[in-house]
Write a protein that holds these residues in place. Sequence first.
Motif, mmCIF file in Angstrom:
data_model
loop_
_atom_site.group_PDB
_atom_site.id
_atom_site.type_symbol
_atom_site.label_atom_id
_atom_site.label_comp_id
_atom_site.label_asym_id
_atom_site.label_seq_id
_atom_site.Cartn_x
_atom_site.Cartn_y
_atom_site.Cartn_z
ATOM 1 N N ARG A 26 0.805 -1.214 0.000
ATOM 2 C CA ARG A 26 0.000 0.000 0.000
ATOM 3 C C ARG A 26 0.844 1.274 0.000
ATOM 4 N N PHE A 27 1.910 1.325 0.798
ATOM 5 C CA PHE A 27 2.688 2.554 0.892
ATOM 6 C C PHE A 27 3.310 2.925 -0.451
ATOM 7 N N TYR A 28 3.756 1.929 -1.210
ATOM 8 C CA TYR A 28 4.391 2.205 -2.499
ATOM 9 C C TYR A 28 3.366 2.730 -3.509
ATOM 10 N N ASP A 29 2.114 2.298 -3.385
ATOM 11 C CA ASP A 29 1.058 2.845 -4.234
ATOM 12 C C ASP A 29 0.757 4.293 -3.859
ATOM 13 N N ILE A 30 0.720 4.567 -2.558
ATOM 14 C CA ILE A 30 0.479 5.941 -2.105
ATOM 15 C C ILE A 30 1.571 6.864 -2.637
ATOM 16 N N ARG A 31 2.805 6.429 -2.572
ATOM 17 C CA ARG A 31 3.910 7.261 -3.061
ATOM 18 C C ARG A 31 3.766 7.558 -4.545
ATOM 19 N N ARG A 32 3.206 6.614 -5.281
ATOM 20 C CA ARG A 32 3.067 6.785 -6.724
ATOM 21 C C ARG A 32 1.860 7.653 -7.088
ATOM 22 N N TRP A 33 0.806 7.589 -6.297
ATOM 23 C CA TRP A 33 -0.449 8.238 -6.657
ATOM 24 C C TRP A 33 -0.714 9.544 -5.918
ATOM 25 N N TYR A 34 0.032 9.805 -4.846
ATOM 26 C CA TYR A 34 -0.218 10.997 -4.024
ATOM 27 C C TYR A 34 1.042 11.870 -3.991
ATOM 28 N N THR A 35 0.851 13.172 -3.968
ATOM 29 C CA THR A 35 1.964 14.053 -3.634
ATOM 30 C C THR A 35 2.220 13.931 -2.136
ATOM 31 N N ALA A 36 3.329 14.470 -1.667
ATOM 32 C CA ALA A 36 3.640 14.410 -0.238
ATOM 33 C C ALA A 36 2.546 15.093 0.582
ATOM 34 N N ALA A 37 2.080 16.242 0.102
ATOM 35 C CA ALA A 37 1.032 16.969 0.827
ATOM 36 C C ALA A 37 -0.274 16.172 0.848
ATOM 37 N N GLN A 38 -0.606 15.549 -0.281
ATOM 38 C CA GLN A 38 -1.818 14.740 -0.347
ATOM 39 C C GLN A 38 -1.710 13.515 0.561
ATOM 40 N N ALA A 39 -0.529 12.900 0.580
ATOM 41 C CA ALA A 39 -0.324 11.724 1.424
ATOM 42 C C ALA A 39 -0.501 12.084 2.893
#
Length: 549
Positions: A494-507
């Motif tokens: 999941r974390f690797y998907d978040i890094r790919r789909w979200y900016t740092a601020a969005q994450a």
Amino acid sequence: MKNNIAKLALIPLLAGSLTACNEADFLNKVNPNIATEGTFWVTAKNLDHAMGTIYSPIRNQCYGYFGAHTGYLIMTSRGDDVFLIPNEDGDIKYFSTFTNTPNMDGGSWSDMYKGIQRANVFLANVDKVPDVAVSPDEKNVWKAEASFMRGMYYFLLASNYGNVPLHLTPVNKQEDTFIAATPEQQVWEQVEKDFTFAATYLPVERISSQIGRATRGAALAYLGKAYVFQGKHDKAKVELSKLLSAPYTYDLMDDPYDNFKPDTKFNKESVFEIAYNPQFGGSGTWGSEEASTCQGMVLPTYLGPEGTGAWFKMAPAPFAVKEFIKELRPANSDSKFDKRMYITFYFNQNELGDTKPYENNYEKTFAQLWEVPSKGKLSRDPDNSYKANPKIDGVQVLALGKKYTNFFGKSNDAMYTPSDRDNNLRVFRFAEVLLLHAEACAQTNDMVGANTDLKRIRERAGLAYKDFSTASKEVVMKEIEHQKTLEFCMEGQRFYDIRRWYTAAQAKQHFIECGKVGGENFQEKYFYYPINEGEMNNNPSIDQHPLWK
């Protein structure tokens, strides 16, 4: 024999640390019982032994106390789909709450480079084996396998650390060890080269005695994943689409359970697995590479519920539970919830109006089993995060993890009973191929292709058909994210998907909104691990990741 790699991993690598004999020094005698560079690289059997040692370091993703901490648990705990039990041991709690620093545990860095060194030694010496013993065509297969493993190690390094030293030849002198970090993009380029070479020469299928070793399909899957991770979706689509038709026969298992049961390893959905077998080695559980080292998997010790002999390091996060109950199965189905929910969670299903019978391998009922952690380790959380689980008709969903736990064992003693450690880590499943391919299709505006992949995923889960073939890219990507969250919940993706789909601020905003413990601490630098302070002190040429300076 299906556990060839687990067995071979016990054999120490003799070549690569050998020194030549100085014939002028009559005091320098050669022990005839120890292989030298001149006597080792001569037979196919020795190549087999050396290959096993290249695989060996990858076991530490979930082997041994410190191995499981620095591999599977750290990678998994950063996601929003797990709730890390508070006040547990090790530095893992800092990685989970985004408060880790460079002076903490270095992760799997040393294991990755150990594997890379062994692959480089192998590649530098394989041609020394006489052609009469191993033909040139056979040597290409061996080289492809070593290249696949080196590509995997650099894939993990690039994914987790970004800029890392790139060694492509054996390190024979200490000063050769200390080189500068290579920019991340160049590391990815090497990953592509290794997987491309591997996909050219590896066999499509392995004979029964080689099950568990790299195949052409595994190389293509990792190559496609590497392209997706870099945003090269057109190339990813090309490579991943090859796995959807002959000569490849991958398919989804009808029952999601079969991807996690010990007796259904290496099934048609398996693209690559890390093989474990407690029959080999001794009974110890601490990570090492000796003949007495047990080759069993110890994740059941870490992940099993409190009160079952396991250590209960993490539980499902409220966010994951909410995702699972967003969409129920159609009326008159044989279960109320998504089929994957029953393999991901052990939960109070009948209290939630589900008529599906419990499958319980524990000695206690769910109610009895829940009572222990709810009054024990779960109650340590000052924010009562796990209590944020949603309700259905006024009844709160209570859930414990099930994947890779001692649920599938035959004993409550998850730590020392071999039967509870006889499982494999399913590293790459065909379900991931489909969802990566769907992502590549969506990102290249092929919604029909993405819809075909999503249909297969949803159908196996028992969900009603939805047509995404004319939907917008945003809608399709949201569905891909949702399905990937469910399919690989608590598997460390999941974390690797978040890094790919979200900016740092969005994450950060997402972590706060979904109630992830420590989410407010997130900064862009936490998309990567820092290079460990010990490595920085030992290597005067290396530079810390730019985000961590």
